[in-house]
Design a protein around this motif. Structure first.
Motif, PDB file in Angstrom:
ATOM      1  N   ARG A   1       0.839  -1.200   0.000  1.00 11.58           N
ATOM      2  CA  ARG A   1       0.000   0.000   0.000  1.00 11.58           C
ATOM      3  C   ARG A   1       0.873   1.249   0.000  1.00 11.58           C
ATOM      4  N   SER A   2       0.525   2.180  -0.834  1.00 10.91           N
ATOM      5  CA  SER A   2       1.208   3.467  -0.838  1.00 10.91           C
ATOM      6  C   SER A   2       0.547   4.392   0.179  1.00 10.91           C
TER       7      SER A   2
ATOM      8  N   LYS B   1      -3.665   1.495  -1.396  1.00 16.39           N
ATOM      9  CA  LYS B   1      -3.278   2.776  -0.800  1.00 16.39           C
ATOM     10  C   LYS B   1      -3.950   2.967   0.555  1.00 16.39           C
TER      11      LYS B   1
END
Length: 359
Positions: free
Chosen positions: A107-108, A125
């Motif tokens: 996940r960003s 994300k």
């Protein structure tokens, strides 16, 4: 029972990460005269500022600060959904992955100034609200989110700033104690513009340690839960219809272009079309094979009979496999969904730190 204990800043002045001093705090009916747009004119000779640290547009009046804190930190939709959040997440304020674990899970980190997206994740994300500078300031906590021991009139948190609940700020700060637990988390936080770049690991460790001791009964309802999945929150909004929600269908509208919805629906539509085409073709094969050709000891060309029998059996297998595939596509997600609902239902009345503290 009202809280009769004085409300003190949760950290010492020496460990504060913002050292700006505040000028005199004004009453709610007072305003700050601004004669120029230059912020330097709003700094006194002793270095005290007449605005909220990090927010030059917010004057140091309780009314202005209260409105600003409500808009920047409050989560009314999640507060309204609190009794139903067991439906979408595990009730634990510690259920927050640190920043490096977010990266491990692919996940960003997306910085957002919207408080209702803080600790909400979707697909690849996770949304995190950057740390406001004023929450790192000891004098801010003293002036707006604390009461002195000899102040007999301010017995409750709401007496400090009527519009804002101090527990919301405490919950937000505690969430950062779980997000940034290691040096690499601090590096990721600075790279993602979540924390000021000048904060080093020693300073952060000394400061944030004070918030790791905070219990659930000291934070707002939203922070009795940790990170939340956006897709599940969408369903919670659709089912329970909180009045504070912007729409009746989404907690947060995921896409602002119809093209993205069309693009993501192409694959399921193609799969469905191919499946139905395969089923129809198999049914045509079944209808094309005469019944008398299916006997084990038919009369005529044995090779043709065996070929027809093989095609018929293959068509049956294709139909069965297609049916099994559709059943699995429907049953597996539905089973997982029902398991989560039942788990949450069984644990909805489980005693928490909040209920123990309230008792």
């Amino acid at each position: 029972m009202a809280n009769t204990m004085p409300l003190l800043p949760p950290f010492s002045e020496s460990s504060a990460l913002s050292s700006q001093r505040l000028a005199t705090v004004l009453d709610s009916n007072q305003t700050v005269p601004v004669k120029t747009s230059d912020c330097s004119s709003r700094v006194s000779t002793n270095g005290a500022v007449s605005y909220l640290p990090g927010e030059p547009s917010v004057a140091l009046s309780k009314a202005a600060v209260g409105r600003f804190l409500v808009s920047e930190l409050s989560t009314p939709v999640l507060d309204q959904l609190y009794n139903h959040l067991w439906f979408v997440a595990r009730r634990s304020g510690q259920s927050i992955d640190s920043l490096h674990k977010q990266k491990i899970k692919g996940r960003s980190i997306i910085p957002t100034e919207d408080p209702h997206l803080h600790l909400v994740w979707h697909r690849d994300k996770t949304y995190v609200k950057p740390m406001p500078e004023y929450l790192l300031n000891y004098h801010f906590w003293t002036a707006f989110l604390s009461t002195s021991p000899d102040n007999k009139e301010a017995k409750e948190e709401s007496a400090i700033i009527p519009e804002f609940d101090r527990a919301t700020a405490l919950g937000f700060m505690r969430s950062y104690s779980y997000l940034v637990q290691h040096r690499v988390d601090l590096i990721l936080a600075r790279e993602s513009h979540l924390l000021p770049v000048e904060i080093d690991w020693i300073q952060w460790s000394e400061f944030i340690a004070n918030f790791r001791q905070i219990e659930d009964y000291d934070v707002s309802k939203r922070y009795h839960y940790g990170q939340l999945r956006l897709s599940r929150l969408d369903w919670a909004v659709r089912l329970f219809r909180p009045s504070s929600a912007a729409t009746k269908w989404f907690y947060e509208i995921p896409h602002w272009s119809i093209g993205i919805y069309v693009e993501r629906s192409i694959a399921p539509l193609l799969f469905g079309f191919a499946s139905f085409s395969l089923v129809l073709s198999s049914m045509q094969v079944l209808l094309a094979v005469p019944d008398e050709g299916l006997k084990l000891h038919g009369v005529g060309d044995l090779s043709l009979v065996y070929m027809r029998r093989a095609f018929w059996v293959f068509s049956i297998i294709v139909l069965l496999l297609s049916g099994v595939a559709w059943i699995l596509l429907c049953v597996i997600p539905f089973t997982g969904f029902m398991w989560q609902i039942l788990w949450g239902f069984r644990n909805r009345d489980k005693p928490s730190a909040y209920s123990k503290g309230a008792a």
